[in-house]
Design an enzyme around this catalytic site. Structure first.
Site, short mmCIF file in Angstrom:
data_model
loop_
_atom_site.label_atom_id
_atom_site.label_comp_id
_atom_site.label_asym_id
_atom_site.label_seq_id
_atom_site.Cartn_x
_atom_site.Cartn_y
_atom_site.Cartn_z
N GLY A 1 2.83 -5.09 1.98
CA GLY A 1 2.87 -4.67 0.58
C GLY A 1 1.77 -5.18 -0.32
O GLY A 1 1.63 -4.71 -1.44
N GLU B 1 3.73 -8.33 7.76
CA GLU B 1 3.48 -6.94 8.18
C GLU B 1 2.47 -6.26 7.27
O GLU B 1 2.76 -5.23 6.66
CB GLU B 1 4.79 -6.14 8.16
CG GLU B 1 5.91 -6.71 9.00
CD GLU B 1 7.23 -5.96 8.81
OE1 GLU B 1 7.37 -5.18 7.83
OE2 GLU B 1 8.13 -6.16 9.64
N PRO B 2 1.25 -6.80 7.16
CA PRO B 2 0.28 -6.18 6.26
C PRO B 2 -0.27 -4.87 6.84
O PRO B 2 -0.49 -4.76 8.04
CB PRO B 2 -0.84 -7.22 6.19
CG PRO B 2 -0.80 -7.88 7.53
CD PRO B 2 0.65 -7.92 7.92
N GLY B 3 -0.48 -3.91 5.99
CA GLY B 3 -1.09 -2.65 6.42
C GLY B 3 -2.31 -2.37 5.56
O GLY B 3 -3.45 -2.64 5.94
N ARG B 4 -2.04 -1.90 4.35
CA ARG B 4 -3.10 -1.48 3.43
C ARG B 4 -4.17 -2.54 3.21
O ARG B 4 -5.37 -2.23 3.21
CB ARG B 4 -2.45 -1.11 2.08
CG ARG B 4 -3.38 -0.46 1.09
CD ARG B 4 -2.70 -0.36 -0.30
NE ARG B 4 -1.37 0.20 -0.23
CZ ARG B 4 -1.08 1.50 -0.31
NH1 ARG B 4 -2.05 2.38 -0.47
NH2 ARG B 4 0.16 1.91 -0.24
N TYR C 1 0.70 10.53 -4.79
CA TYR C 1 0.97 9.35 -5.63
C TYR C 1 0.12 9.30 -6.88
O TYR C 1 0.10 8.28 -7.54
CB TYR C 1 0.65 8.06 -4.86
CG TYR C 1 1.23 7.90 -3.49
CD1 TYR C 1 2.60 7.98 -3.28
CD2 TYR C 1 0.41 7.59 -2.41
CE1 TYR C 1 3.13 7.78 -2.01
CE2 TYR C 1 0.93 7.38 -1.14
CZ TYR C 1 2.29 7.48 -0.95
OH TYR C 1 2.80 7.27 0.30
N CYS D 1 -4.81 26.20 -0.88
CA CYS D 1 -4.25 27.07 -1.91
C CYS D 1 -3.10 26.39 -2.65
O CYS D 1 -1.96 26.86 -2.61
CB CYS D 1 -3.79 28.37 -1.28
SG CYS D 1 -5.03 29.00 -0.15
N TYR E 1 -3.26 4.91 5.12
CA TYR E 1 -2.48 6.09 4.74
C TYR E 1 -3.40 7.28 4.46
O TYR E 1 -3.14 8.10 3.58
CB TYR E 1 -1.57 5.78 3.54
CG TYR E 1 -0.74 4.55 3.79
CD1 TYR E 1 0.33 4.59 4.66
CD2 TYR E 1 -1.07 3.32 3.22
CE1 TYR E 1 1.07 3.45 4.95
CE2 TYR E 1 -0.34 2.17 3.50
CZ TYR E 1 0.73 2.25 4.37
OH TYR E 1 1.44 1.12 4.66
C1 LIG Z 1 4.69 0.53 5.36
C2 LIG Z 1 5.29 -0.78 5.74
C3 LIG Z 1 4.54 -1.95 5.77
C4 LIG Z 1 3.09 -2.00 5.34
O1 LIG Z 1 2.96 -1.87 3.97
P1 LIG Z 1 1.52 -2.10 3.27
O2 LIG Z 1 1.80 -1.87 1.84
O3 LIG Z 1 0.59 -1.11 3.84
O4 LIG Z 1 1.11 -3.50 3.56
C5 LIG Z 1 5.13 -3.11 6.21
N1 LIG Z 1 6.44 -3.13 6.59
C6 LIG Z 1 7.20 -2.03 6.56
C7 LIG Z 1 8.61 -2.10 6.98
C8 LIG Z 1 6.66 -0.82 6.14
O5 LIG Z 1 7.43 0.28 6.10
#
Ligand SMILES: *Cc1c(COP(=O)(O)O)cnc(C)c1O
Length: 419
Positions: free
Chosen positions: A239, A273-276, A316, A342, A371
């Site tokens: 997050g 759990e980092p993603g972004r 978003y 379109c 994403y």
């Molecule tokens: C999407 C998600 C993440 C990653 O979120 P980011 O905002 O990209 O860091 C981590 N944990 C869970 C359960 C998610 O659904």
């Protein structure tokens, strides 16, 4: 900090001019910088130096095998939300005991797949899911390691579509029911309680929502200890936000300090759990201007990338900077950058001051590594874009552009059409 920089007014990814890749690969394409991906992962991981922790990159932000493989080689684990992501993760070489599985709607086959693979833990999001996992583990004569995903009811102050830890959100189990969940789990024969999990949302730009959530969870951990239930893993989710425009999110070190302070003295093994924050600014989308058009009230830049390639602007209202691949002296324009689809919602930028890109010019949609491709679709029968990775002065197509044949692959005509 990333490695998309201008040299002599020309945009490079590391040591490769982006124009060169476009000539070879065509447009649109996603472009990832190896050095940036690596740097972001290491900075995040090292922010928690000295602690028992496992950083599980969140696959859904970017599931390209080359990207996954890179993180795996740096010691990352993986956070998955589907059987498909488990398949990709195993394919990229992740050890199953570094994989955590979140998601509100796990199917029986997906649960079996994860049990058979032997993942680190299931982040369970409902009591019914807990029962089903127990049943499947019994059937497969194994034990299912679980954490309960708790919904701490905190406002992450982000876009409503990416808030996940409010009472009204579908995610996790509320604080009161979570206690019952743990009690129930402790009685189920094929469940082993190993952890607690929460993930309150995405693109969060301050530390407070994270620490507020952990304050709530600490009370829950105390209550559990009083009834003899111990947990080993504290999964704090992902997050952490990034800078798209003028946001100033905490640095990973600041974020780590806040989290570590909150959990002091609890002797827990951290999972993140980092993603972004890892991939967002390590990727861009490169597109070419097809046409310019002056409307009565607006100027339009019509690009060969659209909402099917990058959905975030329309989904978003997300901001992505638009950068010319070749800088010129021309005065800036204010325009809508739109795609060929379109739909009025098919835009990459609205009323944006950008450089005066003309027909045939290349431009980059910045901060598109998270994403981006993973949310892309074939809407309007548009083949999905290629994905390219750069390392130093080399580049490699890590996913080929789809062909027309790919578009109809798997479709078939029923014999009764000939009746
Ligand atoms: C999407 C998600 C993440 C990653 O979120 P980011 O905002 O990209 O860091 C981590 N944990 C869970 C359960 C998610 O659904």
């Amino acid at each position: 900090m990333h490695h998309f920089v201008y040299r002599n007014n020309e945009l490079y990814c590391e040591d490769v001019p982006i124009r060169k890749i476009a000539e070879k690969v065509g447009t649109p394409f996603y472009l990832y910088s190896h050095a940036t991906l690596k740097r972001h992962f290491l900075i995040f991981n090292e922010a928690f130096e000295g602690l028992e922790r496992l950083v599980c990159f969140s696959a859904k932000a970017n599931t390209n095998l080359a990207v996954l493989k890179l993180f795996e080689s740096l010691g990352s684990g993986l956070d998955i939300v589907s059987g498909g992501e488990l398949y990709r993760g195993l394919n990229a070489g992740f050890s199953p005991d570094k994989i955590v599985y979140s998601g509100v709607g796990k199917r029986t086959e997906e649960i079996d797949y994860a049990l058979e693979a032997g993942i680190l833990m299931f982040n369970v999001e409902s009591l019914e899911e807990l029962e089903l996992i127990n049943k499947r583990a019994g059937f497969l004569r194994t034990q299912a390691p679980v954490a309960i995903r708790v919904n701490p009811d905190v406002d992450p102050k982000t876009h409503p579509y990416i808030s996940t830890g409010l009472k009204k959100n579908k995610f996790g189990i509320d604080m009161e029911t979570a206690i019952d969940g743990y009690k129930m789990a402790s009685r189920l024969k094929n469940i082993t309680i190993v952890g607690m999990d929460c993930h309150i949302g995405s693109q969060i730009t301050e530390s407070k929502p994270f620490t507020d959530a952990l304050e709530s969870l600490k009370n829950l951990i105390d209550e559990l200890r009083n009834i003899g239930i111990q947990i080993k893993y504290m999964d704090v989710g992902g997050g952490l936000g990034i800078t798209y425009n003028d946001e100033s999110p905490p640095h990973p070190r600041e974020y780590a300090r806040a989290i570590v302070d909150s959990l002091k003295g609890l002797d827990l093994h951290l999972i993140l759990e980092p993603g972004r924050v890892i991939v967002g600014n390590a990727g861009i989308l490169v597109s070419r201007v097809l046409f310019r058009k002056s409307g009565k009230v607006k100027e339009f830049v019509i690009a060969d990338a659209g909402m099917n390639d990058l959905m975030r602007p329309t989904l978003y209202d997300a901001f992505h900077a638009i950068a010319p691949v070749k800088k010129t002296e021309d005065e800036q324009i204010t325009a809508d950058v739109v795609g060929p689809i379109c739909e009025t919602g098919d835009f990459l930028a609205v009323d944006r001051k950008i450089s005066d890109v003309k027909k045939g010019d290349l431009f980059a949609v910045m901060s598109a590594g998270a994403y981006g491709f993973t949310m892309s679709s074939n809407y309007c029968s548009r083949p999905r874009a290629a994905e390219v990775m750069v390392k130093d002065d080399r580049f490699h197509v890590v996913r080929e552009r789809e062909s027309y044949n790919d578009l109809v692959d798997g479709e078939s005509l029923p014999p009764f059409l000939d009746d």
